[in-house]
Design a protein around this motif. Structure first.
Motif, mmCIF file in Angstrom:
data_model
loop_
_atom_site.group_PDB
_atom_site.id
_atom_site.type_symbol
_atom_site.label_atom_id
_atom_site.label_comp_id
_atom_site.label_asym_id
_atom_site.label_seq_id
_atom_site.Cartn_x
_atom_site.Cartn_y
_atom_site.Cartn_z
ATOM 1 N N GLY A 119 7.169 10.832 -5.591
ATOM 2 C CA GLY A 119 7.092 9.387 -5.807
ATOM 3 C C GLY A 119 8.377 8.777 -6.338
ATOM 4 N N HIS A 120 9.487 9.465 -6.167
ATOM 5 C CA HIS A 120 10.770 8.982 -6.657
ATOM 6 C C HIS A 120 11.676 8.463 -5.538
ATOM 7 C CE1 HIS A 120 9.397 11.466 -10.057
ATOM 8 N NE2 HIS A 120 10.084 10.596 -10.780
ATOM 9 N N GLU A 169 7.883 4.230 4.087
ATOM 10 C CA GLU A 169 7.228 5.369 3.453
ATOM 11 C C GLU A 169 7.576 5.419 1.974
ATOM 12 O OE1 GLU A 169 6.280 9.823 5.001
ATOM 13 O OE2 GLU A 169 8.302 9.079 5.314
ATOM 14 N N GLY A 170 6.577 5.816 1.191
ATOM 15 C CA GLY A 170 6.775 6.059 -0.237
ATOM 16 C C GLY A 170 6.497 7.528 -0.489
ATOM 17 N N VAL A 171 5.349 7.808 -1.103
ATOM 18 C CA VAL A 171 4.977 9.194 -1.378
ATOM 19 C C VAL A 171 4.662 9.905 -0.070
ATOM 20 C CG1 VAL A 171 3.336 10.698 -2.556
ATOM 21 C CG2 VAL A 171 4.088 8.591 -3.656
ATOM 22 N N ARG A 172 5.164 11.112 0.023
ATOM 23 C CA ARG A 172 5.016 11.914 1.233
ATOM 24 C C ARG A 172 4.274 13.206 0.888
ATOM 25 N NH1 ARG A 172 10.790 12.737 3.655
ATOM 26 N NH2 ARG A 172 10.584 10.537 4.157
ATOM 27 N N ALA A 183 0.832 -1.205 0.000
ATOM 28 C CA ALA A 183 0.000 0.000 0.000
ATOM 29 C C ALA A 183 0.868 1.256 0.000
ATOM 30 C CB ALA A 183 -0.936 0.001 1.202
ATOM 31 N N LYS A 184 1.999 1.204 0.691
ATOM 32 C CA LYS A 184 2.880 2.378 0.758
ATOM 33 C C LYS A 184 3.636 2.604 -0.545
ATOM 34 C CE LYS A 184 3.195 2.112 5.712
ATOM 35 N NZ LYS A 184 3.946 1.625 6.854
ATOM 36 N N LEU A 185 3.571 1.661 -1.458
ATOM 37 C CA LEU A 185 4.184 1.840 -2.772
ATOM 38 C C LEU A 185 3.223 2.514 -3.760
ATOM 39 C CD1 LEU A 185 6.122 -1.536 -3.134
ATOM 40 C CD2 LEU A 185 7.076 0.744 -2.672
ATOM 41 N N LEU A 225 10.919 2.163 -9.470
ATOM 42 C CA LEU A 225 11.317 1.993 -8.073
ATOM 43 C C LEU A 225 10.506 0.873 -7.420
ATOM 44 C CD1 LEU A 225 13.173 2.854 -5.823
ATOM 45 C CD2 LEU A 225 11.673 4.802 -5.390
ATOM 46 N N VAL A 226 9.246 0.768 -7.762
ATOM 47 C CA VAL A 226 8.415 -0.329 -7.250
ATOM 48 C C VAL A 226 8.993 -1.671 -7.694
ATOM 49 C CG1 VAL A 226 6.135 -1.416 -7.355
ATOM 50 C CG2 VAL A 226 6.321 1.074 -7.091
#
Length: 128
Positions: A66-67, A39-42, A11-13, A20-21
């Motif tokens: 998202g990078h 954490e992924g997107v912040r 879900a955090k991806l 990156l995924v």
């Protein structure tokens, strides 16, 4: 031992760049150390809070686009902040990136502000 990403990590991806995924999903297959996606997107608000408390040094974080992802080793099922575990995890992530031909930077290699959990796609190859 073979590990898999849990529902929370997957879900955090969400919203993270597909290259990156792919690296994270391959790394969990290669690693000798279990890990979770912290954490992924912040959000911008979260980034501001991290800068305010000194956990980040920039408002240009790759997490905002998202990078970037933060990966944390799991030791006996619990997150570990011990650097020795990051050095055991890093080879699997780097190998996954190499196999998939995805350029990747590890915050653990940074000299000025080392960041063990942080992995990001480079600005020059993946502009925001």
């Amino acid at each position: 031992m073979t590990y898999v990403l849990g529902r929370g990590s997957l879900a955090k991806l969400t919203g993270v760049h597909p290259d990156l995924v792919r690296v994270v999903k391959r790394a969990i297959e290669l690693t000798s150390v279990d890990f979770t996606v912290l954490e992924g997107v912040r959000t911008l608000a979260t980034q501001r809070a991290y800068v305010a408390k000194g956990a980040s040094k920039t408002m240009r974080s790759r997490h905002l686009t998202g990078h970037a992802v933060d990966l944390v080793p799991l030791v006996n099922g619990k997150p570990s902040w011990d650097w020795s575990w990051y050095h055991k995890l890093a080879p699997a992530v780097k190998q996954a990136a190499k196999e998939l031909n995805v350029p990747l930077e590890w915050g653990g290699d940074w000299k000025g502000f080392p960041d063990g959990p942080h992995w990001q796609l480079p600005w020059d190859k993946y502009p925001a």
